[in-house]
Design an enzyme around this catalytic site. Structure first.
Site, PDB file in Angstrom:
ATOM      1  N   PHE A 133     -47.321 -57.062  -0.380  1.00 30.50           N
ATOM      2  CA  PHE A 133     -46.943 -58.050   0.762  1.00 30.50           C
ATOM      3  C   PHE A 133     -47.003 -59.371   0.659  1.00 30.50           C
ATOM      4  CE2 PHE A 133     -47.131 -59.701   5.050  1.00 30.50           C
ATOM      5  CZ  PHE A 133     -45.989 -59.326   5.472  1.00 30.50           C
ATOM      6  N   GLU A 183     -43.954 -60.524  11.905  1.00 32.90           N
ATOM      7  CA  GLU A 183     -44.513 -61.130  10.863  1.00 32.90           C
ATOM      8  C   GLU A 183     -44.850 -62.774  11.217  1.00 32.90           C
ATOM      9  OE1 GLU A 183     -41.610 -59.459  10.528  1.00 32.90           O
ATOM     10  OE2 GLU A 183     -41.902 -58.044   9.491  1.00 32.90           O
ATOM     11  N   SER A 184     -46.051 -62.911  11.710  1.00 33.17           N
ATOM     12  CA  SER A 184     -46.811 -64.123  11.979  1.00 33.17           C
ATOM     13  C   SER A 184     -46.607 -64.553  13.615  1.00 33.17           C
ATOM     14  CB  SER A 184     -46.344 -65.070  10.949  1.00 33.17           C
ATOM     15  OG  SER A 184     -46.794 -64.816   9.769  1.00 33.17           O
ATOM     16  N   CYS A 242     -43.923 -64.518   7.555  1.00 29.14           N
ATOM     17  CA  CYS A 242     -44.459 -64.131   6.347  1.00 29.14           C
ATOM     18  C   CYS A 242     -43.551 -63.232   5.747  1.00 29.14           C
ATOM     19  CB  CYS A 242     -45.863 -63.683   6.231  1.00 29.14           C
ATOM     20  SG  CYS A 242     -46.269 -62.350   7.493  1.00 29.14           S
ATOM     21  N   PHE A 262     -52.295 -54.142  12.701  1.00 24.22           N
ATOM     22  CA  PHE A 262     -51.232 -53.432  12.213  1.00 24.22           C
ATOM     23  C   PHE A 262     -51.689 -52.115  11.744  1.00 24.22           C
ATOM     24  CE2 PHE A 262     -50.056 -57.839  12.379  1.00 24.22           C
ATOM     25  CZ  PHE A 262     -48.651 -57.800  12.828  1.00 24.22           C
ATOM     26  N   SER A 307     -53.206 -60.483  13.208  1.00 26.11           N
ATOM     27  CA  SER A 307     -52.665 -61.656  13.508  1.00 26.11           C
ATOM     28  C   SER A 307     -53.304 -61.964  14.971  1.00 26.11           C
ATOM     29  CB  SER A 307     -51.160 -61.510  13.947  1.00 26.11           C
ATOM     30  OG  SER A 307     -50.378 -61.482  12.434  1.00 26.11           O
ATOM     31  N   HIS A 315     -53.518 -64.952  10.305  1.00 24.09           N
ATOM     32  CA  HIS A 315     -52.853 -64.059   9.923  1.00 24.09           C
ATOM     33  C   HIS A 315     -53.419 -63.261   8.509  1.00 24.09           C
ATOM     34  CE1 HIS A 315     -49.809 -64.879  12.761  1.00 24.09           C
ATOM     35  NE2 HIS A 315     -49.733 -66.155  12.441  1.00 24.09           N
ATOM     36  N   GLU A 333     -55.444 -56.520   1.771  1.00 26.81           N
ATOM     37  CA  GLU A 333     -55.135 -55.463   0.701  1.00 26.81           C
ATOM     38  C   GLU A 333     -55.634 -56.001  -0.834  1.00 26.81           C
ATOM     39  OE1 GLU A 333     -51.225 -54.259   2.964  1.00 26.81           O
ATOM     40  OE2 GLU A 333     -52.752 -56.066   2.739  1.00 26.81           O
TER      41      GLU A 333
END
Length: 394
Positions: free
Chosen positions: A19, A79-80, A94, A239, A245, A258, A262
């Site tokens: 990601f 996404e952010s 992102c 998530f 976030s 954020h 991984e």
């Protein structure tokens, strides 16, 4: 058949590798609408949820949570983040989002509210997976071309900068800025971190058996995020199976974090804007953020309008102790009386001695005097002691 800008750019598959954590950030500012057109002075805050969704859909993201106060509205996105002030909209996205495709709709909505365009700023780091980015984000030159199409006609013209050490291409900072007239005084701090400490990153997995947490609120507390600026009211979101976030609000000030935890492409970002820098010690703020993630590399970009001298005294250095070494520092003047300072750091190898000092503490003489006297100052209307160097603020 009429074709939209989104149709022209097409689409691209997400990266099969991992990601993309590095965000694209777009800030568009408008001037006041005529009194008869906006008697309540709500500006962009008068937009409905449906209207906001209409430009977020173009960027390929959605709202997952929100936190509002008297000064602005904040939204955590899939996404952010999104922040909507009466005269300004700030969007960070992102992954493989198409942020720039939202511009025509934002400008259309602002025109409907009789808000004249004042300025635009776009910024991002160097993508971890640049080949996975869809148009119009396949290169900075492509992004600049699109931005100039909308903002190049402003009085300053479009101005694009790539900042950093050419020998470290993965640590470059990309900025576009255009303005019609000088900006009001404001400070924005953008911080990007990669190679997060494994133990710190584990907090942001939803697996308590391996050091993770069961909820976003637990992640906020265990990681130390809640202590970065305690005055902030936080709206957080976790998530599945990992990732985090948050947006923080306090008066007109906002912060956002954020996290992509991984291993192999771990990343975290921190941003603070619209705060009173005279009531925060720069090095103390940076250290609090670092303590939550302990990255192997990080960068800080500070944009200040309303005084170059203050910018250099406040943002001139980050006290990262002996754990990090300064690799690069660049200053860039912006049209409209702004200054952008970009700094990048890398962790010192275990057992090694830092070959040079990190940075000066960056305190102004007024700030040092206040700290010496233990003077009370105000952050967004909240009483707080100025920190003495090396001592956490009371």
């Amino acid at each position: 058949m009429e074709m939209s800008l989104a149709d022209c750019w097409g689409s691209a598959p997400a990266s099969p590798i991992g990601f993309e954590g590095y965000e694209k950030r777009l800030e568009i500012t408008f001037s006041d609408a005529p009194v008869f057109a906006d008697p309540c002075g709500r500006g962009l805050r008068a937009l409905s949820r449906q209207q906001i969704d209409s430009f977020l859909d173009l960027a390929r993201c959605t709202i997952v949570s929100q936190l509002l106060n008297k000064q602005f509205d904040s939204y955590v996105l899939s996404e952010s983040s999104l922040f909507v002030y009466s005269h300004k909209v700030v969007i960070k996205t992102c992954g493989t989002t198409k942020l720039l495709l939202s511009i025509p709709r934002i400008l259309e909505l602002a025109a409907e509210l009789s808000l004249p365009l004042l300025s635009a700023k776009y910024s991002r780091g160097t993508f971890i997976f640049p080949g996975a980015q869809p148009a119009p984000h396949r290169s900075f030159s492509e992004e600049v071309s699109v931005l100039n199409g909308f903002f190049g006609g402003l009085k300053s013209g479009g101005n694009a900068y790539v900042m950093g050490d050419a020998f470290r291409p993965k640590k470059m900072w990309h900025v576009y800025y255009a303005t019609e007239e000088p900006e009001q005084p404001m400070v924005t701090l953008e911080m990007c971190m990669t190679g997060l400490d494994a133990g710190k990153a584990a907090v942001f997995f939803k697996n308590s058996a391996n050091g993770g947490c069961s909820s976003a609120k637990e992640m906020t507390k265990v990681s130390g995020i809640s202590a970065i600026i305690p005055e902030m009211e936080i709206c957080d979101f976790d998530f599945d199976p990992c990732g985090y976030s948050m947006n923080g609000v306090c008066g007109p000030a906002a912060s956002t974090i954020h996290v992509t935890p991984e291993e192999g492409f771990s990343y975290a970002s921190y941003e603070a804007m619209n705060f009173n820098p005279g009531s925060l010690v720069y090095s103390d703020l940076i250290e609090r953020v670092l303590s939550c993630f302990r990255p192997s590399d990080f960068s800080v970009a500070v944009t200040i309008f309303g005084g170059h001298g203050f910018a250099k005294s406040w943002a001139g250095g980050a006290e990262a102790g002996s754990s990090y070494v300064l690799e690069d520092v660049v200053e860039q003047e912006l049209p409209g009386g702004g200054l952008l300072m970009y700094q990048s750091f890398s962790a010192v190898a275990p057992g090694a001695v830092s070959p040079r000092s990190t940075l000066d503490d960056g305190w102004s003489s007024d700030g040092m005097e206040a700290a010496a006297q233990g003077e009370d100052t105000c952050i967004w209307g909240v009483e707080k002691k100025v920190a003495v160097k090396g001592v956490a603020a009371a």
